[in-house]
Design a protein around this motif. Structure first.
Motif, mmCIF file in Angstrom:
data_model
loop_
_atom_site.group_PDB
_atom_site.id
_atom_site.type_symbol
_atom_site.label_atom_id
_atom_site.label_comp_id
_atom_site.label_asym_id
_atom_site.label_seq_id
_atom_site.Cartn_x
_atom_site.Cartn_y
_atom_site.Cartn_z
ATOM 1 N N TYR A 1 0.827 -1.207 0.000
ATOM 2 C CA TYR A 1 0.000 0.000 0.000
ATOM 3 C C TYR A 1 0.861 1.256 0.000
ATOM 4 C CZ TYR A 1 1.058 0.091 4.997
ATOM 5 O OH TYR A 1 1.702 0.121 6.194
ATOM 6 N N ARG A 2 2.147 1.081 0.368
ATOM 7 C CA ARG A 2 3.090 2.199 0.320
ATOM 8 C C ARG A 2 3.707 2.369 -1.067
ATOM 9 N NH1 ARG A 2 4.915 3.653 5.542
ATOM 10 N NH2 ARG A 2 4.308 2.172 7.169
ATOM 11 N N ALA A 3 3.260 1.596 -2.029
ATOM 12 C CA ALA A 3 3.909 1.572 -3.342
ATOM 13 C C ALA A 3 2.906 1.880 -4.440
ATOM 14 C CB ALA A 3 4.558 0.210 -3.566
ATOM 15 N N ASN A 4 2.171 2.987 -4.299
ATOM 16 C CA ASN A 4 1.195 3.313 -5.337
ATOM 17 C C ASN A 4 1.799 4.147 -6.462
ATOM 18 O OD1 ASN A 4 1.494 5.759 -4.063
ATOM 19 N ND2 ASN A 4 -0.659 6.022 -3.549
ATOM 20 N N ASP B 1 5.120 6.099 -1.840
ATOM 21 C CA ASP B 1 3.734 6.309 -1.446
ATOM 22 C C ASP B 1 3.364 7.723 -1.872
ATOM 23 O OD1 ASP B 1 1.903 6.228 1.743
ATOM 24 O OD2 ASP B 1 1.237 6.334 -0.340
ATOM 25 N N SER B 2 2.588 7.837 -2.921
ATOM 26 C CA SER B 2 2.292 9.131 -3.520
ATOM 27 C C SER B 2 0.875 9.561 -3.168
ATOM 28 C CB SER B 2 2.440 9.032 -5.042
ATOM 29 O OG SER B 2 2.246 10.275 -5.653
ATOM 30 N N ASP C 1 1.372 13.978 -8.133
ATOM 31 C CA ASP C 1 2.557 13.859 -7.285
ATOM 32 C C ASP C 1 3.468 12.752 -7.791
ATOM 33 O OD1 ASP C 1 3.577 12.258 -4.482
ATOM 34 O OD2 ASP C 1 4.023 14.390 -4.651
ATOM 35 N N CYS C 2 2.869 11.659 -8.239
ATOM 36 C CA CYS C 2 3.662 10.557 -8.805
ATOM 37 C C CYS C 2 4.405 11.044 -10.040
ATOM 38 C CB CYS C 2 2.741 9.386 -9.132
ATOM 39 S SG CYS C 2 3.586 7.907 -9.732
#
Length: 130
Positions: free
Chosen positions: A29-32, A100-101, A106-107
């Motif tokens: 979930y920290r890797a979106n 985590d964006s 932002d990504c």
């Protein structure tokens, strides 16, 4: 923590294709915001593109646009970098990175900033011969 494992690198001739995979595990979930970077000998790490896994939105840097694409398989927690029409200047170690964006924009903003990605894979070598 997020663990990233890349695979799929190798050696090809000019015009060939490769598909790199990056499998994420742990606190995914920290890797979106998943990114691909590359680093050639003597050069700085360069952003190739990103995918915001929340919506599948992708951004590809101009130098590879039209030849490289990024995709995801949510069931496998895996992102892919499909590389077509490879050129010798694509030779580099390719790295997968994750962050985590807050949102897709932002990504996108992170795509040229490797320091904004806390999680990294081990890298995979891609060599393109002429």
């Amino acid at each position: 923590q997020v663990q990233l494992v890349e695979s799929g690198g190798g050696s090809v001739q000019t015009g060939g294709s490769l598909r790199l995979s990056c499998a994420a595990s742990g606190s995914t979930y920290r890797a979106n915001c998943m990114a691909w970077f590359r680093q050639a000998p003597g050069k700085e790490r360069e952003g190739v593109g990103v995918i915001y896994t929340g919506g599948g939105n992708t951004y590809i840097t101009d130098s590879v646009k039209g030849r490289f694409t990024i995709s995801q398989d949510d069931a496998k927690n895996t992102v892919y970098l499909q590389m077509n029409s490879l050129k010798p200047e694509d030779t580099a170690v390719y790295y997968c990175a994750a962050a985590d964006s807050k949102a897709r924009y932002d990504c996108y903003l992170r795509s040229t900033s490797p320091e904004r990605f806390p999680y990294w894979g081990q890298g995979t070598q891609v060599t393109v011969s002429s």
